[in-house]
Design an enzyme around this catalytic site. Structure first.
Site, PDB file in Angstrom:
ATOM      1  N   GLU A   4       0.857  -1.183   0.000  1.00 53.58           N
ATOM      2  CA  GLU A   4       0.000   0.000   0.000  1.00 53.58           C
ATOM      3  C   GLU A   4       0.892   1.231   0.000  1.00 53.58           C
ATOM      4  O   GLU A   4       1.917   1.267   0.657  1.00 53.58           O
ATOM      5  CB  GLU A   4      -0.914  -0.016   1.232  1.00 53.58           C
ATOM      6  N   CYS A  53      31.336 -18.714  17.363  1.00 51.85           N
ATOM      7  CA  CYS A  53      30.950 -17.290  17.318  1.00 51.85           C
ATOM      8  C   CYS A  53      29.467 -17.035  17.576  1.00 51.85           C
ATOM      9  O   CYS A  53      29.115 -16.270  18.471  1.00 51.85           O
ATOM     10  CB  CYS A  53      31.329 -16.696  15.974  1.00 51.85           C
ATOM     11  N   ARG A  74      33.765 -26.549  18.946  1.00 50.55           N
ATOM     12  CA  ARG A  74      33.168 -25.675  19.955  1.00 50.55           C
ATOM     13  C   ARG A  74      31.701 -25.372  19.645  1.00 50.55           C
ATOM     14  O   ARG A  74      31.381 -24.923  18.560  1.00 50.55           O
ATOM     15  CB  ARG A  74      33.961 -24.367  20.054  1.00 50.55           C
TER      16      ARG A  74
HETATM   17  N1  LIG Z   1      -3.339  -4.722   1.163  1.00 54.06           N
HETATM   18  C1  LIG Z   1      -2.176  -5.144   0.714  1.00 54.06           C
HETATM   19  O1  LIG Z   1      -1.221  -4.386   0.571  1.00 54.06           O
HETATM   20  C2  LIG Z   1      -2.009  -6.592   0.323  1.00 54.06           C
HETATM   21  C3  LIG Z   1      -0.836  -6.978  -0.341  1.00 54.06           C
HETATM   22  C4  LIG Z   1      -0.681  -8.312  -0.711  1.00 54.06           C
HETATM   23  C5  LIG Z   1      -1.692  -9.227  -0.429  1.00 54.06           C
HETATM   24  N2  LIG Z   1      -2.809  -8.836   0.235  1.00 54.06           N
HETATM   25  C6  LIG Z   1      -3.854  -9.835   0.484  1.00 54.06           C
HETATM   26  O2  LIG Z   1      -4.858  -9.647  -0.512  1.00 54.06           O
HETATM   27  C7  LIG Z   1      -6.166  -9.877   0.040  1.00 54.06           C
HETATM   28  C8  LIG Z   1      -7.011  -8.644  -0.123  1.00 54.06           C
HETATM   29  O3  LIG Z   1      -6.426  -7.596   0.611  1.00 54.06           O
HETATM   30  P1  LIG Z   1      -7.012  -6.116   0.561  1.00 54.06           P
HETATM   31  O4  LIG Z   1      -6.164  -5.293   1.456  1.00 54.06           O
HETATM   32  O5  LIG Z   1      -7.225  -5.719  -0.842  1.00 54.06           O
HETATM   33  O6  LIG Z   1      -8.445  -6.396   1.271  1.00 54.06           O
HETATM   34  P2  LIG Z   1      -9.644  -5.361   1.566  1.00 54.06           P
HETATM   35  O7  LIG Z   1     -10.191  -5.731   2.877  1.00 54.06           O
HETATM   36  O8  LIG Z   1      -9.160  -3.947   1.322  1.00 54.06           O
HETATM   37  O9  LIG Z   1     -10.678  -5.708   0.419  1.00 54.06           O
HETATM   38  C9  LIG Z   1     -11.378  -6.898   0.322  1.00 54.06           C
HETATM   39  C10 LIG Z   1     -12.636  -6.666  -0.499  1.00 54.06           C
HETATM   40  O10 LIG Z   1     -13.276  -7.905  -0.705  1.00 54.06           O
HETATM   41  C11 LIG Z   1     -14.678  -7.647  -0.718  1.00 54.06           C
HETATM   42  N3  LIG Z   1     -15.429  -8.912  -0.558  1.00 54.06           N
HETATM   43  C12 LIG Z   1     -15.640  -9.647   0.543  1.00 54.06           C
HETATM   44  N4  LIG Z   1     -16.393 -10.732   0.254  1.00 54.06           N
HETATM   45  C13 LIG Z   1     -16.646 -10.703  -1.074  1.00 54.06           C
HETATM   46  C14 LIG Z   1     -17.336 -11.542  -1.986  1.00 54.06           C
HETATM   47  N5  LIG Z   1     -17.941 -12.663  -1.573  1.00 54.06           N
HETATM   48  N6  LIG Z   1     -17.380 -11.178  -3.264  1.00 54.06           N
HETATM   49  C15 LIG Z   1     -16.778 -10.070  -3.704  1.00 54.06           C
HETATM   50  N7  LIG Z   1     -16.098  -9.211  -2.887  1.00 54.06           N
HETATM   51  C16 LIG Z   1     -16.031  -9.535  -1.599  1.00 54.06           C
HETATM   52  C17 LIG Z   1     -14.851  -6.655   0.412  1.00 54.06           C
HETATM   53  O11 LIG Z   1     -16.096  -5.949   0.326  1.00 54.06           O
HETATM   54  C18 LIG Z   1     -13.650  -5.743   0.176  1.00 54.06           C
HETATM   55  O12 LIG Z   1     -13.967  -4.668  -0.703  1.00 54.06           O
HETATM   56  C19 LIG Z   1      -5.925 -10.294   1.490  1.00 54.06           C
HETATM   57  O13 LIG Z   1      -5.863 -11.694   1.551  1.00 54.06           O
HETATM   58  C20 LIG Z   1      -4.572  -9.708   1.814  1.00 54.06           C
HETATM   59  O14 LIG Z   1      -3.926 -10.433   2.846  1.00 54.06           O
HETATM   60  C21 LIG Z   1      -2.990  -7.533   0.595  1.00 54.06           C
END
Ligand SMILES: NC(=O)c1ccc[n+]([C@@H]2O[C@H](COP(=O)([O-])OP(=O)(O)OC[C@H]3O[C@@H](n4cnc5c(N)ncnc54)[C@H](O)[C@@H]3O)[C@@H](O)[C@H]2O)c1
Length: 438
Positions: free
Chosen positions: A161, A268, A331
């Site tokens: 992010e 070490c 050691r």
């Molecule tokens: N945020 C990051 O920087 C990042 C980076 C790498 C991986 N991830 C992984 O990616 C995944 C998503 O992360 P994020 O930060 O984008 O999540 P987030 O919480 O910002 O977004 C998830 C979205 O999924 C939607 N959602 C939930 N149930 C749903 C369904 N049944 N159908 C359609 N949409 C649905 C929610 O309304 C929400 O908008 C997570 O597993 C996270 O661990 C996140």
């Protein structure tokens, strides 16, 4: 391509914008109508550098549409990227509620689809989720079979992010875990142009490596922060210290020390960790992570001990004793510690180490072994073949090619081998040896 993206949070929204920018037709799916409205109006549902302009641009292109209807999205696309959230549950486990519901929806949609759809899970998922949890749900709901009628795969997402558009365009690498060509080919076509390696692997390894990456990042931050706390207490500049540490790209910022193997030891690492922990204590500085390293190393030793004990045989031959192949330094060798524990439990030990010659041991090395294995003279044998001949279990603690070659020749079929060095893949011994945790 025609792509559907499920979950329009950080990962999904940025992927949608970048894929549409690159000319693909993208259908965004979310359960949150506000996010869908924002996207259809050309606005960004997440605060990210560059997203305001990019969302405007892609909405105007006509290549983006949104829906809450999973079925419509699957039927209207050839590949689905699943990016729903997988947050922590109260007990620390992964809350898979959203992805489980989505797998059901996906399955029901696939029931109505004839052409082989590719489903790419991009949410971070605990290892085994795709194959053991999601696949059965999708197969049950669709009445179809993974690998034949549709293709499930896992592609971890590495964007951060704050810089996610830049990270989308220049990821550290692309990793795809799949069981068949169809998924690899589709993702190669979609992401193969990115300026990074495209790595194929198993679904489970791809799931696990995502956790390893995040854990490693957390470990690095904590390492720098614990070091800084100790530096501050000692009046040392932590930035200067960490900058110097990072300039060693041979041993520090490199692949060195990152291959799974046996516990560490030697003259070490253990003593310097002990001194660091003591120093922190005297200055009232908390360094829980650094202080946990030696206990964790002992757990690794415990594992080796338990493996040998579980074999239920009393005559044990050690192949290697020094802390590292190619040296006679005993050691704090974890092999000496393992031998000490087995002897304490009444095991009959014989030891071969091509580098260790009792008559030549000197100084601290000599006094260490005299203290820890006082009867080593009776156990140490000059010929490997004699150790092999007299043992029911062989503990491999040396990776010297000459030793491995001799073992390949001399080991008997009924002998058990415990591999502590992670034998090379090419070694015929690897197949039959009991690995420590591999
Ligand atoms: N945020 C990051 O920087 C990042 C980076 C790498 C991986 N991830 C992984 O990616 C995944 C998503 O992360 P994020 O930060 O984008 O999540 P987030 O919480 O910002 O977004 C998830 C979205 O999924 C939607 N959602 C939930 N149930 C749903 C369904 N049944 N159908 C359609 N949409 C649905 C929610 O309304 C929400 O908008 C997570 O597993 C996270 O661990 C996140």
């Amino acid at each position: 391509m025609k792509i559907s993206i499920f979950g329009l949070g950080y990962v999904g929204a940025v992927s949608l914008a970048c894929l549409a920018r690159d000319g693909h037709h993208v259908i965004g799916v979310d359960i949150d109508p506000t996010k869908l409205r924002l996207i259809s109006e050309g606005k960004t549902p997440v605060v990210e550098d560059g997203m305001v302009d990019l969302m405007q641009q892609v909405a105007a292109s006509g290549r983006v549409s949104v829906t809450t209807d999973a079925e419509e999205a699957v039927l209207g696309s050839e590949i689905s990227l699943v990016c729903v959230g997988t947050p922590s549950a109260a007990n620390g486990s992964q809350d898979q509620g959203a992805i489980l519901r989505l797998a059901e929806q996906m399955g029901r949609a696939l029931r109505r689809k004839d052409s082989g759809h590719v489903v790419v899970f991009r949410s971070t998922l605990v290892p085994g989720t795709v194959e053991d949890v999601l696949r059965p749900i999708v197969e049950r709901e669709s009445g179809k079979q993974d690998g034949q009628d549709f293709h499930l795969c896992f592609q971890p997402e590495f964007l951060r992010e704050g810089s996610s558009i830049r990270d989308y365009d220049k990821p550290p690498f692309t990793v795809v875990g799949a069981n068949g060509e169809a998924a690899f080919e589709k993702l190669q076509a979609l992401f193969g142009h990115l300026p990074c390696k495209f790595l194929r692997t198993s679904v489970r390894s791809a799931e696990m490596m995502k956790y390893c990456c995040n854990n490693f990042h957390a470990l690095k931050i904590t390492f720098a922060n614990e070091t800084a706390r100790l530096c501050a207490a000692l009046g040392v500049d932590p930035f200067e210290v960490m900058d110097l540490v990072c300039q060693d790209t041979q041993l520090n910022i490199s692949r060195a020390y990152l291959r799974p193997g046996f516990a560490f030891g030697g003259s070490c690492l253990p003593k310097d960790l002990r001194a660091t922990t003591y120093l922190a204590k005297t200055r009232d500085v908390e360094i829980p992570m650094l202080a946990s390293i030696l206990p964790s190393n002992t757990s690794h030793l415990d594992l080796a001990f338990d493996k040998v004990v579980a074999l239920g045989r009393r005559k044990v031959g050690f192949v290697g004793l020094s802390f590292k192949t190619g040296t006679d330094d005993l050691r704090e060798s974890p092999l000496v510690a393992l031998a000490e524990r087995l002897i304490g439990k009444g095991y009959e030990l014989r030891i071969y180490d091509p580098e260790v010659h009792l008559a030549r041991l000197l100084g601290a090395n000599k006094s260490f072994i005299e203290r820890h294995l006082p009867h080593i003279g009776q156990m140490l044998m000059p010929e490997l073949a004699d150790v092999v001949a007299a043992s029911d279990v062989l503990v491999l603690g040396s990776s010297s090619p000459a030793v491995l070659q001799a073992l390949e020749r001399d080991v008997r079929p009924e002998q058990a081998l415990v591999d502590l060095v992670s034998l090379p893949a090419a070694s015929p011994l690897r197949e039959r040896a009991l690995g420590l945790c591999w």
